[in-house]
Design a protein around this motif. Structure first.
Motif, PDB file in Angstrom:
ATOM      1  N   PHE A  89     120.059  23.112  79.486  1.00 36.29           N
ATOM      2  CA  PHE A  89     119.103  23.726  78.572  1.00 36.29           C
ATOM      3  C   PHE A  89     118.888  25.188  78.916  1.00 36.29           C
ATOM      4  O   PHE A  89     119.081  25.604  80.054  1.00 36.29           O
ATOM      5  N   GLU A  94     112.847  23.185  76.160  1.00 32.72           N
ATOM      6  CA  GLU A  94     113.940  22.305  75.749  1.00 32.72           C
ATOM      7  C   GLU A  94     114.050  21.110  76.687  1.00 32.72           C
ATOM      8  O   GLU A  94     114.300  19.989  76.244  1.00 32.72           O
ATOM      9  N   TRP A  98     113.571  17.132  75.649  1.00 32.02           N
ATOM     10  CA  TRP A  98     114.558  16.092  75.956  1.00 32.02           C
ATOM     11  C   TRP A  98     113.922  14.939  76.724  1.00 32.02           C
ATOM     12  O   TRP A  98     114.182  13.780  76.429  1.00 32.02           O
ATOM     13  N   ASN A 104     118.520  16.289  72.337  1.00 35.28           N
ATOM     14  CA  ASN A 104     118.628  17.731  72.548  1.00 35.28           C
ATOM     15  C   ASN A 104     118.143  18.463  71.318  1.00 35.28           C
ATOM     16  O   ASN A 104     118.293  17.991  70.192  1.00 35.28           O
TER      17      ASN A 104
END
Length: 106
Positions: A89, A94, A98, A104
């Motif tokens: 990432f 991010e 996840w 993602n």
């Protein structure tokens, strides 16, 4: 000992202890004692013991500096795993997304 570059992931994970995250897991423990790494111990909602781990690592030398590695402890055949076991990432947000969803950002 959590570095500033992982403080958001660490703080978010500490706030999720006992609450659901990706797939059918919940956060049981968070460890930020290793430099540039945060470890989350997870257990499936119906499990008695911790049976999975996510280790988030920051490496500034990589194009996508954050990597999250999901592993089962031990590896039971019936456990559900995220689609990607070693995603990378660009940001802490991010990583958090996840861990929350198993997906993602696109």
């Amino acid at each position: 000992m959590v570095t500033d570059l992982l403080i958001d992931v660490y703080g978010w994970a500490k706030g999720r202890i006992g609450r659901p995250v990706l797939l059918r897991y919940q956060v049981s423990k968070v460890n930020g004692q290793v430099p540039n790494k945060v470890s989350l111990l997870l257990r499936e909602l119906n499990a008695v013991r911790v049976n999975a781990e996510i280790e988030v690592e920051y490496n500034p030398a990589k194009r996508l500096p954050y990597q999250a590695v999901f592993s089962l402890l031990p590896f039971p055949a019936e456990s559900v795993r995220p689609v990607s076991l070693r995603p990378s990432f660009a940001t802490q947000q991010e990583v958090i997304h996840w861990i929350s969803t198993g997906e993602n950002w696109v």
